[in-house]
Design a protein around this motif. Sequence first.
Motif, mmCIF file in Angstrom:
data_model
loop_
_atom_site.group_PDB
_atom_site.id
_atom_site.type_symbol
_atom_site.label_atom_id
_atom_site.label_comp_id
_atom_site.label_asym_id
_atom_site.label_seq_id
_atom_site.Cartn_x
_atom_site.Cartn_y
_atom_site.Cartn_z
ATOM 1 N N ASN A 241 66.221 -4.059 -59.266
ATOM 2 C CA ASN A 241 64.839 -4.013 -58.768
ATOM 3 C C ASN A 241 64.674 -3.039 -57.601
ATOM 4 O O ASN A 241 63.965 -3.309 -56.627
ATOM 5 C CB ASN A 241 64.375 -5.408 -58.351
ATOM 6 C CG ASN A 241 64.303 -6.374 -59.513
ATOM 7 O OD1 ASN A 241 64.044 -5.972 -60.652
ATOM 8 N ND2 ASN A 241 64.543 -7.651 -59.239
ATOM 9 N N GLY A 242 65.354 -1.932 -57.655
ATOM 10 C CA GLY A 242 65.226 -0.914 -56.617
ATOM 11 C C GLY A 242 66.125 -1.101 -55.416
ATOM 12 O O GLY A 242 66.166 -0.234 -54.548
ATOM 13 N N ASN B 184 57.506 1.721 -53.236
ATOM 14 C CA ASN B 184 57.621 0.329 -53.648
ATOM 15 C C ASN B 184 57.170 -0.615 -52.538
ATOM 16 O O ASN B 184 56.400 -1.549 -52.756
ATOM 17 C CB ASN B 184 59.071 0.034 -54.048
ATOM 18 C CG ASN B 184 59.244 -1.373 -54.581
ATOM 19 O OD1 ASN B 184 58.304 -1.980 -55.084
ATOM 20 N ND2 ASN B 184 60.450 -1.902 -54.463
ATOM 21 N N ARG B 185 57.654 -0.340 -51.300
ATOM 22 C CA ARG B 185 57.298 -1.222 -50.184
ATOM 23 C C ARG B 185 55.833 -1.044 -49.798
ATOM 24 O O ARG B 185 55.149 -2.025 -49.473
ATOM 25 C CB ARG B 185 58.201 -0.936 -48.988
ATOM 26 C CG ARG B 185 59.679 -1.143 -49.267
ATOM 27 C CD ARG B 185 60.498 -1.060 -47.993
ATOM 28 N NE ARG B 185 61.918 -0.971 -48.288
ATOM 29 C CZ ARG B 185 62.599 0.167 -48.294
ATOM 30 N NH1 ARG B 185 62.012 1.301 -47.974
ATOM 31 N NH2 ARG B 185 63.884 0.171 -48.580
ATOM 32 N N SER C 197 53.395 -0.267 -51.707
ATOM 33 C CA SER C 197 52.556 -0.920 -52.707
ATOM 34 C C SER C 197 52.541 -2.430 -52.515
ATOM 35 O O SER C 197 51.515 -3.088 -52.745
ATOM 36 C CB SER C 197 53.061 -0.582 -54.116
ATOM 37 O OG SER C 197 54.398 -1.051 -54.298
ATOM 38 N N ARG C 198 53.666 -2.990 -52.042
ATOM 39 C CA ARG C 198 53.693 -4.432 -51.769
ATOM 40 C C ARG C 198 52.780 -4.781 -50.601
ATOM 41 O O ARG C 198 52.107 -5.820 -50.611
ATOM 42 C CB ARG C 198 55.123 -4.875 -51.468
ATOM 43 C CG ARG C 198 56.059 -4.827 -52.666
ATOM 44 C CD ARG C 198 57.426 -5.363 -52.303
ATOM 45 N NE ARG C 198 58.343 -5.317 -53.435
ATOM 46 C CZ ARG C 198 59.584 -5.805 -53.412
ATOM 47 N NH1 ARG C 198 60.046 -6.358 -52.301
ATOM 48 N NH2 ARG C 198 60.353 -5.731 -54.479
ATOM 49 N N SER D 167 58.556 4.424 -48.485
ATOM 50 C CA SER D 167 58.921 3.916 -49.810
ATOM 51 C C SER D 167 57.661 3.509 -50.546
ATOM 52 O O SER D 167 56.861 2.702 -50.043
ATOM 53 C CB SER D 167 59.863 2.716 -49.676
ATOM 54 O OG SER D 167 60.082 2.115 -50.934
#
Length: 442
Positions: free
Chosen positions: A170-171, A279-280, A282-283, A277
């Motif tokens: 998961n990254g 991913n972060r 977007s969270r 990042s």
Amino acid sequence: MVTTPTGSKRKPVLRRNPAATATNGTGAVTAKTGPATEKPARKTAAAKPAKPPSLIERFLVFLEGSGRSATGSSYYTILGATLALTAIGLMMVLSASSVESIAAAAGSDAGAATTFDLFLKQSMFAAAGVVAMLGLSRLGPPHYRFLSWFLYGVAVILLILVLVIGKEVNGNKNWIEIGPITGQPSEAAKLAMAIWFAAVLSRKGRLINEWKHALIPVVPGGGILIVLVMLGSDLGTVIVMGMIMVAALFFAGAPLRFLGVLAAGAAVGAVLMSLVSSNRSSRISAWLQLDCSTGLCDQANAGMYALASGGWLGVGIGQSRQKWNWIPEAHNDFIFAIIGEEFGLLGTLVVVSLFAVLAIATVRVTMRHTDPFIRIVCGAILVWIIGQAFVNIAMVTGLLPVIGVPLPFISYGGSSLTFTLAAVGVLLSFARKIPESEPTAP
């Protein structure tokens, strides 16, 4: 005339109080009860009543456990809360992972043999963790001081191996796979950090008030471990490790201004890591409900639906509907949502209460010891376990963004469970022999 010889001393004449004598029927003099020779004492100022203790003082006495048994109570409280949380965790892993296990069994040749695969793996790690916990509980402070640098070196080596031969999930590159066993060396690094910090800081004494002694070698040494984990993109573990460092400095007596600067720097670093990042970031956008178009909010929303549908008493064990592929990683990071759905608000309060009991018992052990090494180790482990539990519960309830931090003792994860139980074993080793409190004057 009768004269008194020169140089002789007269005997003191006892004066009688007229009110203290009386005559009986024969004329004989009888003494009444009560003192006859002493004059009534002067009235002294009335002693002021003792000031009742404040609420803060009562709370500190409650935490310290003054007047209670110095040995035994804290030990069994920590042990009981830990075993209860572990048992709840095994039960919930079985319930939350059943859907994924059944789906995996349907697509494999093993069939029903893999239906309870995750539960059986977690049970084996739990057994190994309990053995490690009981073994470490028999050691003493000299053993941990002796092993501190060795544990730190092993942690550095393992984290370097993760970057070289690690497995990415998961990254996050935070796992090492050896045959059928997959482990996270960062979990071992948390325990190594707590013990190494205590061994270094306990030697500082009053020098801890100087910034160069407070921050060196703790910040560079701990920074090496944190940077190695950061290179694997595991921000959640980095945050917990930063909490351990700050806690060790706090319990060592470092000035609060140093801790404030350190915490502010860590917060800035966490924000920068989140911004660089996708991913972060977007969270964080999903947490702020800024961008839910691509399904980024689905996990958090499903977790809230699970907690809401559980009501007061829950829908019953094994009856969760959100675990049917609505909540990704239902048996891992979002297992608290499954507890709330199946056992309701009452079940979540039981879990939170067990963590509170564990925290209070650990604080009692910390306050009853005077050895700075013991106090620092206990404080660092306390912040590690309780702080990580707070972050996970806040993440599930929407107070924090989803950052992938497991719930201690309960979430699925063999290495996390094993080393958390091992950390409790260190606490138990200090709770076994607690100095007697000094008797208070009557």
